[in-house]
Design an enzyme around this catalytic site. Structure first.
Site, short mmCIF file in Angstrom:
data_model
loop_
_atom_site.label_atom_id
_atom_site.label_comp_id
_atom_site.label_asym_id
_atom_site.label_seq_id
_atom_site.Cartn_x
_atom_site.Cartn_y
_atom_site.Cartn_z
N PRO A 12 0.84 -1.20 0.00
CG PRO A 12 0.07 -0.99 2.19
CD PRO A 12 0.78 -1.93 1.28
CB CYS A 95 1.12 4.60 8.72
SG CYS A 95 1.39 6.24 7.99
CG HIS A 166 8.71 -1.69 6.41
ND1 HIS A 166 8.25 -0.58 5.73
CD2 HIS A 166 10.06 -1.69 6.21
CE1 HIS A 166 9.27 0.07 5.17
NE2 HIS A 166 10.38 -0.61 5.45
N GLY A 208 12.66 -2.71 0.82
CA GLY A 208 13.90 -2.73 0.04
C GLY A 208 13.95 -3.72 -1.11
NE ARG A 229 10.80 3.06 -1.00
CZ ARG A 229 11.84 3.25 -0.22
NH1 ARG A 229 12.47 4.42 -0.23
NH2 ARG A 229 12.28 2.28 0.57
#
Length: 319
Positions: A12, A95, A166, A208, A229
């Site tokens: 997301p 977040c 994460h 990553g 990303r």
């Protein structure tokens, strides 16, 4: 078209994994699970934000990420998402943005597993959809392995089985959202160790990762890899048939995507973000610079025909 299994998924990302990007990923590979940008429970309850996803051919592989900490409101939002046929309800517990932290949700919830359990239980009472959690390996000075272990132990009591981790800690206040994606070092071994301890859970690692060709040294240690990303910069990685030489197939997909946008914009409002999703899809090809310029021009003049003509006139070539 060769399909990669769903070992790989798309993270997301605010302002990126919206309904248009999900549509684009569906064109590239319908088997890839995409997690929507974070949506607060109140936004889902009070607005028609989920209707933006109605045009997708395959919403069954779209997971909705919901933010909040009130069990009843999260459950009501999840019920709306379930009625819209999203495949999975993901609770954001990771977040670290200042706005989220001030609202007492996101990464704050890593330190309140009892509340997360209550949220998950309430969601399970309202829907029959799979529930997952996305969080980090720690927060601020709370980096003991017990923090994450105790979190899973408690939330497992709500019969949540899938956790997306994460592999960085989050640092509240001192780092902004962007820096929290880069400054705290990656610690994959912590996630691998978590999977060993919680072998009955589905553990997805995030942070990553840049391609979809990882070997057994990683694939045997977790149940999946989530890519953020790089998935946005180069969505072609989710279909192994779409390598550099397959430019014609790529052009066909982007032509279909723009044709969809043309119809969508006629019905609803013009959306420049939908075009930003494809500004870099031809990077590395002859004509990529002109393509990016044309995207910028189209955002101003809103004439999608220019983009379609650019593709039709064969202005993109292998170098």
């Amino acid at each position: 078209m060769k399909k990669l299994d769903n070992f790989y998924s798309v993270a997301p990302m605010m302002g990126k994994t919206d309904s248009f990007f999900c549509y684009l990923l569906n064109l590239i590979n319908q088997q890839t699970i995409v997690y929507t940008e974070m949506m607060h429970a109140e936004a889902i309850i009070r607005t028609n934000i989920l209707k933006n996803y109605n045009a997708l051919h395959n919403i069954n592989n779209i997971a909705v990420q919901i933010a909040g900490s009130d069990p009843a409101r999260l459950a009501l939002a999840a019920k709306k998402a379930a009625e819209a046929n999203f495949s999975e309800i993901n609770i954001n517990c990771g977040c670290p943005s200042k706005r989220v932290v001030s609202g007492s949700f996101g990464i704050n919830l890593l330190l309140d597993p009892t509340q997360v359990r209550r949220c998950a239980e309430e969601i399970a009472n309202k829907t029959n959809k799979k529930i997952s959690i996305k969080t980090r390996i720690g927060v601020d000075e709370h980096t003991s392995e017990n923090i994450l272990d105790d979190f899973l132990l408690e939330v497992n009591n709500a019969d949540v089985r899938k956790f997306i981790i994460h592999a960085r800690i989050a640092i509240r206040g001192k780092l902004n959202t962007k820096d929290n994606l880069n400054v705290p070092p990656l610690n994959y071994e912590r996630v691998f160790k978590l999977k060993k301890k919680f072998n009955n859970n589905i553990i997805i690692i995030n942070g990553g990762f840049k391609h979809t060709n990882y070997n057994a040294t990683i694939k045997n240690k977790v149940d999946g890899i989530m890519i953020g990303r790089e998935a946005y910069k180069n969505p072609w990685i989710f279909n192994s048939d779409l390598n550099y030489e397959n430019i014609e197939e790529k052009k066909q997909i982007i032509f279909s995507y723009i044709s969809f946008l043309k119809i969508n914009f006629q019905k609803y409002l013009f959306n420049k973000t939908a075009l930003l999703h494809i500004q870099n899809v031809f990077n590395g090809y002859d004509g990529a610079k002109n393509w990016r310029k044309l995207i910028a021009q189209t955002i101003i003049n809103k004439n999608l025909k220019d983009l379609l003509n650019f593709i039709d006139c064969d202005r993109l070539k292998i170098i």
